[in-house]
Design an enzyme around this catalytic site. Structure first.
Site, PDB file in Angstrom:
ATOM      1  N   CYS A 143       0.807  -1.220   0.000  1.00 55.64           N
ATOM      2  CA  CYS A 143       0.000   0.000   0.000  1.00 55.64           C
ATOM      3  C   CYS A 143       0.842   1.274   0.000  1.00 55.64           C
ATOM      4  O   CYS A 143       0.347   2.341  -0.357  1.00 55.64           O
ATOM      5  CB  CYS A 143      -0.939   0.004   1.200  1.00 55.64           C
ATOM      6  SG  CYS A 143      -2.198  -1.301   1.136  1.00 55.64           S
ATOM      7  N   ALA A 144       2.102   1.188   0.399  1.00 56.47           N
ATOM      8  CA  ALA A 144       2.980   2.362   0.381  1.00 56.47           C
ATOM      9  C   ALA A 144       3.582   2.601  -0.997  1.00 56.47           C
ATOM     10  O   ALA A 144       4.207   3.645  -1.232  1.00 56.47           O
ATOM     11  CB  ALA A 144       4.098   2.197   1.411  1.00 56.47           C
TER      12      ALA A 144
END
Length: 358
Positions: A143-144
């Site tokens: 997700c980063a």
């Protein structure tokens, strides 16, 4: 400073409602959980209404091995990646259409499939990029990844001020769904994850490419790593493919950890939370957005756009923050407005970017 000139997204072809996902999960798991109806409430509580998938929902009723899943990942990533790049380079916010030969580097971001040669190399055989275009595939940031990709593109453009760089972020999280995994983490993943494709164009300050509107300049970035936190989120890689790792502690970790990270970052630029007009947050889920608000003392209105994307698309992992940024850009923030991009991912890690519309 480098500028984000264009952000565009492409939705996979199969739209499903959250109620459809609930029915599928009930059918698959009802004989494995005595309390299935209580567990299925996670689908209702996540504030997700719709998602997009690369395969029809009936496909998920059957068993698929890792080879089949990964073949589909490569096929779809190339097909939709081409579309996303073309859309990005033809954005009507740009003063002119950009030819692929004007691109100096491609950062490819993903965590939901593997390919060697990597996906951007396969795409370069379909679009007329130069043969000296730099290729920088980045895998495993989850997700980063979308925010990290933009940060790395910023650094490339600082080093090469005339450069034009693409950040292509593609995830097919649905292909990782494990029909025979009866863990609660798999159930939570089934309630959240979706597929998405996004492409951003970032250019150095000496680039000849210009836009018709105020665009976000990247003032600075920051990365932060939490030691010994491998169990917070990620994949268990097994013979059948990727099995999701989710810790219940994610919201509490964000609440305690993100605030000091953001405050230290903004202090470097003599800014405070009050100076941030636009909060471009990766919407990992409802509880994650609430944790952002608690950590940064932001009102819910600051996460409205992130909530909209979560409701309309679910959590697509790395491209999600680019979907959020695209929506902010469409709303045309005023010149001199500050924005803060924030995303968290496996490691456990965080990525921040300070933006200013000019």
């Amino acid at each position: 400073m480098p500028t984000i000139l264009s952000v565009n997204t492409v939705n996979p072809p199969f739209a499903i409602k959250q109620t459809d996902a609930v029915e599928l999960t009930r059918t698959l798991f009802k004989d494995k959980f005595k309390n299935i109806e209580r567990l299925l409430k996670v689908f209702d509580n996540g504030e997700i209404n719709n998602r997009y998938l690369c395969m029809p929902i009936d496909w998920f009723k059957h068993e698929h091995d890792f080879e089949e899943r990964n073949h589909l990942y490569i096929e779809h990533a190339v097909h939709f990646g081409v579309q996303a790049i073309q859309k990005c380079l033809e954005d009507n916010r740009l003063q002119r259409t950009i030819h692929p030969s004007e691109i100096d580097a491609i950062f490819y971001i993903s965590s939901s499939g593997i390919a060697t040669p990597s996906i951007e190399a396969r795409i370069m055989n379909k679009l007329p990029f130069r043969d000296d275009t730099k290729r920088i595939p980045i895998w495993g940031l989850g997700c980063a990844g979308g925010a990290a990709g933009v940060s790395r593109a910023y650094e490339f453009c600082r080093a090469f001020p005339t450069a034009n760089v693409l950040v292509l972020s593609i995830e097919f999280c649905s292909l990782t769904f494990q029909k025979e995994d009866y863990s609660k983490s798999n159930l939570v993943g089934a309630s959240l994850f979706a597929d998405g494709i996004a492409c951003a164009l970032i250019s150095g300050e000496q680039s000849t490419i210009k836009t018709r509107h105020a665009s976000p300049k990247i003032i600075g970035t920051a990365s932060k790593f939490m030691p010994h936190s491998e169990g917070v989120m990620g994949w268990h890689v097994k013979n059948s493919g990727f099995h999701v790792i989710f810790s219940k502690s994610i919201p509490s970790i964000i609440t305690k950890w993100l605030g000091p990270f953001v405050h230290e970052f903004l202090d470097d630029y003599e800014l405070t939370n009050d100076d941030i007009t636009h909060f471009i947050a990766h919407p990992g889920g409802k509880k994650v957005l609430e944790a952002y608000e608690n950590a940064l003392h932001f009102p819910p209105s600051k996460t409205n756009i992130s909530r909209e994307i979560l409701s309309e698309h679910g959590n697509m992992s790395s491209p999600t923050i680019l979907y959020v940024l695209e929506r902010f850009i469409e709303n045309e923030p005023a010149s001199q407005d500050y924005g803060l991009m924030a995303a968290l991912g496996p490691g456990f890690c965080g990525e921040l970017l300070l933006l200013k519309w000019e």
